[in-house]
Design an enzyme around this catalytic site. Structure first.
Site, PDB file in Angstrom:
ATOM      1  N   GLU A   1      11.030  16.450  14.474  1.00  0.00           N
ATOM      2  CA  GLU A   1      11.275  16.155  13.068  1.00  0.00           C
ATOM      3  C   GLU A   1      10.491  17.157  12.223  1.00  0.00           C
ATOM      4  O   GLU A   1       9.261  17.173  12.248  1.00  0.00           O
ATOM      5  CB  GLU A   1      10.837  14.723  12.725  1.00  0.00           C
TER       6      GLU A   1
ATOM      7  N   CYS B   1      13.919  10.611   6.086  1.00  0.00           N
ATOM      8  CA  CYS B   1      13.984  10.160   7.482  1.00  0.00           C
ATOM      9  C   CYS B   1      15.396  10.264   8.032  1.00  0.00           C
ATOM     10  O   CYS B   1      15.591  10.434   9.221  1.00  0.00           O
ATOM     11  CB  CYS B   1      13.480   8.736   7.591  1.00  0.00           C
TER      12      CYS B   1
ATOM     13  N   LYS C   1       0.834  -1.207   0.000  1.00  0.00           N
ATOM     14  CA  LYS C   1       0.000   0.000   0.000  1.00  0.00           C
ATOM     15  C   LYS C   1       0.868   1.256   0.000  1.00  0.00           C
ATOM     16  O   LYS C   1       1.508   1.577   0.990  1.00  0.00           O
ATOM     17  CB  LYS C   1      -0.939   0.057   1.210  1.00  0.00           C
TER      18      LYS C   1
ATOM     19  N   GLU D   1       9.964   1.345  10.303  1.00  0.00           N
ATOM     20  CA  GLU D   1      11.009   2.349  10.020  1.00  0.00           C
ATOM     21  C   GLU D   1      10.340   3.705  10.188  1.00  0.00           C
ATOM     22  O   GLU D   1       9.441   4.051   9.427  1.00  0.00           O
ATOM     23  CB  GLU D   1      11.535   2.202   8.585  1.00  0.00           C
TER      24      GLU D   1
END
Ligand code: NAD
Length: 483
Positions: A386, A287, A178, A253
């Site tokens: 982040e 990331c 997906k 992750e």
């Protein structure tokens, strides 16, 4: 074979599929804000069809009975097809994500390499023999888990799909992939190429639609045995919760706030040039982005000046121009989020040395000038959260001990780099920095042959290399009594 890019469909049981409901959603080019394609929007029935097809392929189909070398050949063929379609796939990724075309080409090359690597790994899934106390022969078997739900984000859509699909298939599983709603196009193309490569029907299924419904439905489906997810830490937490009910295997992750550590004995120009790609690559939506730089006091001003000067010269623009170094952000919402952080940094008292605004003369497209903040302290939000955009926070440090404390004072622990000519110091710091991936005197976080993943809230499990195969296999112990 021509890739279907304008009106792509999902892939269920080896066939192109529309949603049962007939619903579709628009996919937008972030550089032009124009519609790029319309894609079927799956509902619960479509997820169920895809999972059941994968389950049939796993339980009954020829896939799990194929000899290892035949399974490997399917993956080698898929790698070849990806390489043959490198240009249309790169174009699709560049248009859909807004990433520079030269980066997109490199990424498609890496995707082909990834399938090739795991094609080779099919015949290297070894077990062990174990000297048990009871007399006999004891050995382990590595067996596939079953149906794997693979949920991927929008920043590296095809690359991250390959990191999951390739090892899952190498280990003999069947998958339902997906992609993120912003960027489903190359995943759907991968579905088409997988059928063309001769993978049996149902082994690779691709469904598109929102994470909150389609993604969650997939994770909850009782016939899904394993969930591999890449995305935000908050989503990972929700997925772990959903998977808990069925005690599903989960690998994650997640987010990062990776440090770039610069000691005084380094060539600053070299560090700046090498680090640009890991600070602003993919417009900072990475990331592994080194979004906080710790720079030793002696060279702090020189580093800040040099990085800001290079940032101002960064070629921001049309992703399809081969000279472009940074394209737009993925969406208007993401750009607003990042601009919000630029405002927060200023309110917190950091100094905005470069960028942070919408480039002059830009009409359409979610562009943003790369931003450099100096005089940042570890408590500031821009040093802790982040941001997922082209923003670097630069913090000064004096000694190793406080440096290590500041670096490790984070919920994240994904990547990082250390620059120094003193190898003893580099190794001392590397041993104590709490991240899953580190580079010394270089910037590359990802090597296909080596494990990749995060400490702490940056993830669970390791992708890539032979380590990834552990995420897609169960270990069975067999003991033959010889007493
Ligand atoms: P996201 O978490 O919003 O979405 C990721 C995927 O999960 C998408 O396919 C989405 O549709 C799906 N999803 C969302 N909610 C879901 C739910 N409740 N149940 C099931 N699926 C759901 O992340 P994003 O915005 O697409 O990606 C950016 C994030 O990904 C950043 O935090 C970044 O650091 C992280 N990331 C991590 C890595 C890594 O390897 N550690 C790599 C790339 C990106």
């Amino acid at each position: 074979m021509v890739l279907e890019t304008k009106a792509p469909r999902m892939w269920i049981d080896g066939q192109p599929a529309s949603a049962v409901s007939g619903k579709e959603f628009a996919v937008v080019n972030p550089a032009t804000e124009e519609e790029l394609a319309r894609v079927p929007e799956a509902g619960a029935e479509d997820v169920d069809r895809a999972v059941r097809a994968a389950h049939r392929a796993f339980e009954e189909g020829p896939w799990t009975r194929l000899r290892p070398r035949e399974r490997a050949r399917c993956l080698f063929r898929l790698a070849d097809l990806i390489r043959e379609h490198r240009e249309p796939l790169a174009l699709l990724e560049a248009q859909n994500v807004g990433k520079p075309i030269r980066d997109a080409r490199d990424e498609v090359g890496m995707v082909a390499d990834c399938f090739e690597y795991y094609a080779g790994a099919v015949t290297k899934l070894f077990g062990e023999t174990i000297p048990t106390n009871a007399p006999g022969l004891d050995f382990t078997l590595r067996e596939p888990i079953g149906v794997c739900a693979l949920i991927v984000p929008w920043n590296f859509p095809l690359v991250i799909a390959s990191w999951k699909v390739a090892p899952a298939l190498a280990a003999g599983n069947a998958v339902v992939l997906k992609p993120a709603s912003y960027t489903p196009l190359t995943a759907l193309a991968l579905g088409q190429l997988a059928q063309e490569a001769g993978l049996p029907p149902g082994v690779v299924n691709v469904v598109a639609g929102p994470g909150g419904t389609v993604g969650a439905e997939l994770v909850r489906h009782p016939l899904v045995a394993k969930v591999a997810f890449t995305g935000e830490t908050a989503t990972g937490r929700a997925i772990m919760g959903l998977a808990a009910e069925g005690i599903k295997r989960v690998s994650l992750e997640l987010g990062g706030k990776s440090p770039l550590i610069v000691f005084e004995d380094t060539d600053i120009d070299q560090v700046v040039e090498s680090s640009l790609g890991v600070v602003y690559g993919n417009a900072g939506q990475d990331c592994c982005a080194r979004s906080r730089a710790f720079v030793q006091r002696e060279v702090y001003d020189a580093f800040c000046e040099a990085f800001a000067a290079r940032s101002r010269r960064l070629r921001v623009g049309d992703p399809l121009d081969p000279e472009t170094e940074m394209g737009p952000l993925i969406s208007g919402a993401q750009r607003e989020r990042v601009r919000g952080y630029v405002a927060v940094g200023q309110e917190e008292g950091a100094r905005l040395l470069a960028g942070g605004g919408v480039p002059a003369g830009v009409g359409r497209g979610f562009y943003l000038d790369p931003a450099v903040f100096t005089d940042v302290t570890p408590a500031m939000r821009i040093a802790r959260e982040e941001i997922f955009g082209p923003v670097l926070a630069v913090l000064p440090f004096t000694d190793e001990e406080p440096l290590i404390r500041a670096v490790n004072d984070s919920i994240y622990g994904l990547s990082g780099s250390i620059w120094t000519r003193d190898l003893g110091r580099a190794l001392r710091v590397a041993r104590r920095v709490q991240t899953g991936v580190l580079s010394i005197n270089g910037s590359t976080s990802v090597h296909l042959e080596a494990p990749f993943g995060g400490y702490k809230q940056s993830g669970l499990g390791r992708e890539l290399g032979m380590h990834a195969l552990q995420l897609y296999t169960e270990v069975k112990n067999v003991h033959i009594a010889l007493g």
